[in-house]
Design a protein around this motif. Structure first.
Motif, short mmCIF file in Angstrom:
data_model
loop_
_atom_site.label_atom_id
_atom_site.label_comp_id
_atom_site.label_asym_id
_atom_site.label_seq_id
_atom_site.Cartn_x
_atom_site.Cartn_y
_atom_site.Cartn_z
N ALA A 1 0.87 -1.33 0.08
CA ALA A 1 -0.16 -0.07 -0.04
C ALA A 1 0.93 1.25 0.03
CB ALA A 1 -0.89 0.09 1.26
N SER A 2 1.90 1.28 0.92
CA SER A 2 2.77 2.26 0.59
C SER A 2 3.61 2.60 -0.53
CB SER A 2 3.98 2.33 1.95
OG SER A 2 4.87 1.22 1.87
N ASP A 3 3.87 1.34 -1.16
CA ASP A 3 4.46 1.55 -2.58
C ASP A 3 3.65 2.23 -3.45
OD1 ASP A 3 7.04 0.57 -1.65
OD2 ASP A 3 6.50 -1.37 -2.41
N GLU A 4 2.45 1.65 -3.57
CA GLU A 4 1.27 2.23 -4.38
C GLU A 4 1.09 3.78 -4.24
OE1 GLU A 4 -2.44 0.18 -4.02
OE2 GLU A 4 -1.31 -1.89 -4.81
N GLY A 5 1.26 4.21 -3.08
CA GLY A 5 1.28 5.81 -2.74
C GLY A 5 2.24 6.50 -3.25
#
Length: 59
Positions: free
Chosen positions: A53-57
């Motif tokens: 999720a943090s990579d997608e952000g």
């Protein structure tokens, strides 16, 4: 991801041991090991999802 795969292997081994034993003490030991590994697996999956999720952000 390596930790998730390794924990999955250990969990499968623990289930196999559970299925082999009939002594109540050994069965109980297997149950504790399975529960510990399931907890670790859940934790690792949550961490992977959090990192994804943090990579997608960042995209």
């Amino acid at each position: 991801m390596e930790g998730v795969a390794q924990t999955r292997v250990l969990l499968n081994q623990a289930y196999a041991q559970f299925n082999l034993h009939s002594d109540p003490d050994l069965v109980e030991s297997c149950v504790y090991e399975i529960n510990a590994l399931r907890s670790r697996y859940s934790y690792l999956v949550r961490q992977v999802k959090r990192l994804d999720a943090s990579d997608e952000g960042l995209s």
